[in-house]
Design a protein around this motif. Structure first.
Motif, PDB file in Angstrom:
ATOM      1  N   ARG A  74       0.833  -1.204   0.000  1.00  0.00           N
ATOM      2  CA  ARG A  74       0.000   0.000   0.000  1.00  0.00           C
ATOM      3  C   ARG A  74       0.873   1.263   0.000  1.00  0.00           C
ATOM      4  O   ARG A  74       0.580   2.243  -0.722  1.00  0.00           O
ATOM      5  N   SER A  75       1.933   1.287   0.773  1.00  0.00           N
ATOM      6  CA  SER A  75       2.832   2.452   0.797  1.00  0.00           C
ATOM      7  C   SER A  75       3.513   2.640  -0.552  1.00  0.00           C
ATOM      8  O   SER A  75       3.714   3.783  -1.007  1.00  0.00           O
ATOM      9  N   GLU A  76       3.860   1.529  -1.216  1.00  0.00           N
ATOM     10  CA  GLU A  76       4.458   1.642  -2.548  1.00  0.00           C
ATOM     11  C   GLU A  76       3.473   2.229  -3.543  1.00  0.00           C
ATOM     12  O   GLU A  76       3.847   3.040  -4.410  1.00  0.00           O
ATOM     13  N   ILE A  77       2.216   1.842  -3.407  1.00  0.00           N
ATOM     14  CA  ILE A  77       1.189   2.425  -4.275  1.00  0.00           C
ATOM     15  C   ILE A  77       1.059   3.924  -4.025  1.00  0.00           C
ATOM     16  O   ILE A  77       0.914   4.728  -4.974  1.00  0.00           O
ATOM     17  N   GLU A  78       1.081   4.319  -2.750  1.00  0.00           N
ATOM     18  CA  GLU A  78       0.977   5.735  -2.422  1.00  0.00           C
ATOM     19  C   GLU A  78       2.159   6.513  -3.015  1.00  0.00           C
ATOM     20  O   GLU A  78       1.977   7.621  -3.551  1.00  0.00           O
ATOM     21  N   GLN A 123       1.040  14.953   0.341  1.00  0.00           N
ATOM     22  CA  GLN A 123       0.262  14.277   1.384  1.00  0.00           C
ATOM     23  C   GLN A 123       0.317  12.758   1.224  1.00  0.00           C
ATOM     24  O   GLN A 123       0.427  12.023   2.217  1.00  0.00           O
ATOM     25  N   HIS A 124       0.246  12.296   0.002  1.00  0.00           N
ATOM     26  CA  HIS A 124       0.343  10.848  -0.230  1.00  0.00           C
ATOM     27  C   HIS A 124       1.730  10.330   0.108  1.00  0.00           C
ATOM     28  O   HIS A 124       1.872   9.206   0.608  1.00  0.00           O
ATOM     29  N   GLU A 125       2.760  11.127  -0.158  1.00  0.00           N
ATOM     30  CA  GLU A 125       4.105  10.719   0.244  1.00  0.00           C
ATOM     31  C   GLU A 125       4.224  10.666   1.769  1.00  0.00           C
ATOM     32  O   GLU A 125       4.902   9.781   2.316  1.00  0.00           O
ATOM     33  N   LEU A 126       3.541  11.602   2.451  1.00  0.00           N
ATOM     34  CA  LEU A 126       3.547  11.575   3.907  1.00  0.00           C
ATOM     35  C   LEU A 126       2.850  10.320   4.440  1.00  0.00           C
ATOM     36  O   LEU A 126       3.317   9.712   5.422  1.00  0.00           O
ATOM     37  N   ILE A 127       1.762   9.917   3.806  1.00  0.00           N
ATOM     38  CA  ILE A 127       1.068   8.679   4.210  1.00  0.00           C
ATOM     39  C   ILE A 127       2.007   7.479   4.075  1.00  0.00           C
ATOM     40  O   ILE A 127       2.121   6.633   4.976  1.00  0.00           O
ATOM     41  N   VAL A 140      -3.548   7.133   9.925  1.00  0.00           N
ATOM     42  CA  VAL A 140      -2.695   7.661   8.865  1.00  0.00           C
ATOM     43  C   VAL A 140      -3.495   7.915   7.593  1.00  0.00           C
ATOM     44  O   VAL A 140      -3.289   8.913   6.885  1.00  0.00           O
ATOM     45  N   ASP A 141      -4.409   7.017   7.322  1.00  0.00           N
ATOM     46  CA  ASP A 141      -5.174   7.084   6.071  1.00  0.00           C
ATOM     47  C   ASP A 141      -6.461   7.895   6.203  1.00  0.00           C
ATOM     48  O   ASP A 141      -7.165   8.077   5.223  1.00  0.00           O
ATOM     49  N   ARG A 142      -6.795   8.345   7.412  1.00  0.00           N
ATOM     50  CA  ARG A 142      -8.094   8.972   7.630  1.00  0.00           C
ATOM     51  C   ARG A 142      -8.287  10.239   6.794  1.00  0.00           C
ATOM     52  O   ARG A 142      -9.401  10.554   6.368  1.00  0.00           O
TER      53      ARG A 142
END
Length: 570
Positions: A35-39, A84-88, A235-237
């Motif tokens: 999931r983090s790789e996708i983000e 923001q997605h990189e922060l997630i 984190v994903d909220r």
């Protein structure tokens, strides 16, 4: 509820369950990593897209138009959105993946240590048992050698042609053998007490403590998983609030579910009884006992021949489960007799399966039906069998309620048709109502059958949760001889052809799939050989080789006028 006291015989299942829990943590860690790789990939693509459409120097004059400035602001906001997605992804890597990876290694090491201690404790008990067996065999061998030496001494003592020196030598040899047998007896008795202490400590102290540590480890793993899931949600909220709300409910865990899944209901084994091979040595060899010991030796040997040897490691046959109660839908023509209850459970039964409960033997009726799992779940331990039967009864009751709801709806529709004939024909509903009535009757009979099995299981489980498989040995010893005779009479009764007491006509088709039933077609004529005894079944015959039970409500019975209680069932 403690795993150490409730799951003492479920070592293998606990090992599989804890390994499955670790595999689940690793699976979830892999999911978060992907999931983090996708983000990160998504953020990279968003940044590239924003960069691609950024205005060039030659297009700076376009900024004077408001829509161009709005588009440029949108591109800048999109760039921040990618951040923001990189922060997630960064938070997932640091707060979840790194922590779970480290914790997985720790729990693997802890689990390996606990189960290593369990296997080591089991090996110690097995080694102690082997030593006990060696002491017992030595005791038995020394007793036999002492008896042979005593017989040889008495033989020489009675022979007038033997010299006194030979007689004295034989006497001394007999005394020495008796002393060796006495020493072996003391050694066997001492080691038996030691083994029983070690066995009690193993099953009531060592194994419960190890399983308690495993339970604490498992509960910590569940708590850590809950914390990781909540962290993932937090984190994903900001981007996926719906998923965050769904994960809020994943906060409660209950380790007692493991007990409900694997509890067998059996009791831990008891102590091993002392086996005395020295009963034949009730006399002492001396100068004055050379002549009168012969008669004592004969008496001792006769008493020894009548004694029984109880071997703790001999496998005992479990008695098959009792047949269903008479209220069950399937008549059972072959009730299985029970065997007397054994006083002690063999220790090898536990060692061979590494404290895993053995399934019960299938009853004869279930074996005849075929399949590895009988319909009454008799292959399961009592606690698991009770849960399966209760679940089956609940499902059948739900089906009955559905059929009754349909019947009520059709009944109301018929009443509407009767009051308003222009809306429909009331008689058109009758076939469906008759079909529903048959379905309800079948389901009720099925429920009654499973309730009989459930009552049988609940009757065998004592209030403290232990499982009583057979009646007392005293009662069984009185019943067993009669059971053997009744079995012969039952076989003879099966070969005897019963006379017919009337005829019947099948109103509906019936598929006799269960043992003891017979399939009939609608309108078929059959002979009645046994009328309904109040259980809803009538025994019929098609020819000399085909006979069985059919539901009384499925046939119209015409008894002969000279038959007792001649009535007509519809």
């Amino acid at each position: 509820m403690s795993w150490g006291t409730e799951l003492w015989d479920q070592f293998d299942n606990l090992e599989k369950h804890t390994q499955w829990g670790i595999d689940f943590v690793e699976k979830y860690t892999k999911f978060v990593k992907e999931r983090s790789e996708i983000e990160l990939n998504y953020a990279r693509q968003i940044r590239n897209l924003s960069k691609k459409y950024q205005p060039k120097k030659k297009e700076e004059d376009d900024n004077k138009y408001t829509w161009c400035r709005a588009f440029h602001s949108t591109l800048n906001e999109l760039n921040d959105y990618a951040g923001q997605h990189e922060l997630i992804a960064e938070n997932m890597m640091s707060q979840i993946i790194a922590e779970l990876t480290r914790y997985t290694q720790e729990i693997k090491t802890e689990r390996k240590a606990h189960f290593h201690d369990g296997r080591k404790a089991q090996q110690q008990v097995e080694a102690s048992w082997k030593q006990l067996e060696a002491c017992k065999r030595k005791f038995e061998r020394d007793c036999k050698e002492a008896d042979r030496a005593q017989q040889y001494f008495e033989k020489l003592d009675a022979d007038i042609n033997v010299t006194k020196a030979d007689v004295e030598k034989a006497r001394q040899q007999a005394q020495m053998r008796h002393q060796m047998a006495s020493d072996s007896k003391n050694e066997y008795s001492s080691y038996l007490q030691k083994f029983n202490q070690e066995q009690n400590e193993h099953y009531y102290t060592i194994i419960p403590n190890i399983f308690q540590k495993i339970q604490v480890m498992e509960e910590k793993r569940i708590e850590r998983m809950g914390e990781s899931l909540k962290t993932f949600a937090e984190v994903d909220r900001q981007i996926l609030p719906i998923i965050g709300k769904c994960l809020d409910g994943i906060t409660q865990v209950d380790s007692s579910q493991v007990i409900e899944s694997y509890k067998s209901g059996f009791e831990p084994p008891g102590d091993v009884e002392f086996e005395d091979y020295g009963q034949a040595m009730k006399r002492t060899v001396s100068e004055t006992s050379l002549s009168n010991s012969r008669s004592d030796n004969k008496a001792d040997r006769s008493s020894k021949g009548k004694s029984k040897t109880l071997w703790p490691f001999i496998k005992k046959n479990k008695s098959p489960p009792d047949p269903p109660s008479p209220s069950a839908v399937t008549p059972d023509p072959c009730p299985t007799p029970q065997t007397p209850k054994q006083s002690k459970e063999p220790l090898s039964h536990r060692f061979n399966d590494l404290m895993t409960s053995k399934p019960k033997m299938h009853c004869l009726r279930s074996l005849r039906r075929g399949g590895s799992n009988p319909e009454d779940f008799s292959h399961l331990p009592p606690e698991q069998r009770r849960k399966k039967l209760q679940a089956k009864i609940d499902d059948i009751n739900k089906d009955i309620q559905k059929e009754m709801d349909q019947r009520d709806a059709l009944t109301k529709m018929k009443e509407v048709y009767i009051k308003n004939p222009q809306m429909g024909d009331p008689n058109s509903v009758d076939p469906r109502l008759a079909e529903i009535a048959q379905n309800i009757e079948k389901l009720q009979a099925e429920a009654q059958k499973f309730e009989g099995w459930l009552a049988e299981v609940e009757g065998r489980i004592s209030p403290d949760g232990s499982y009583t498989e057979e009646p007392s040995s005293e009662v069984q010893s009185k019943v067993q001889p009669e059971t053997a005779e009744s079995g012969d009479e039952f076989d003879d009764a099966d070969e005897e052809i019963q006379p017919t007491i009337g005829t019947c006509k099948a109103l509906y088709p019936f598929e006799g799939v269960n043992e003891g039933t017979i399939s009939v077609a609608e309108g078929e004529l059959l002979y009645v050989i046994e009328e309904d005894k109040g259980d809803g079944w009538t025994r019929v015959r098609r020819n000399e080789e085909e006979e069985g039970y059919v539901p009384t409500s499925y046939v119209e019975v015409f008894l002969d006028s000279n038959a007792k209680g001649a009535i007509t069932y519809i």
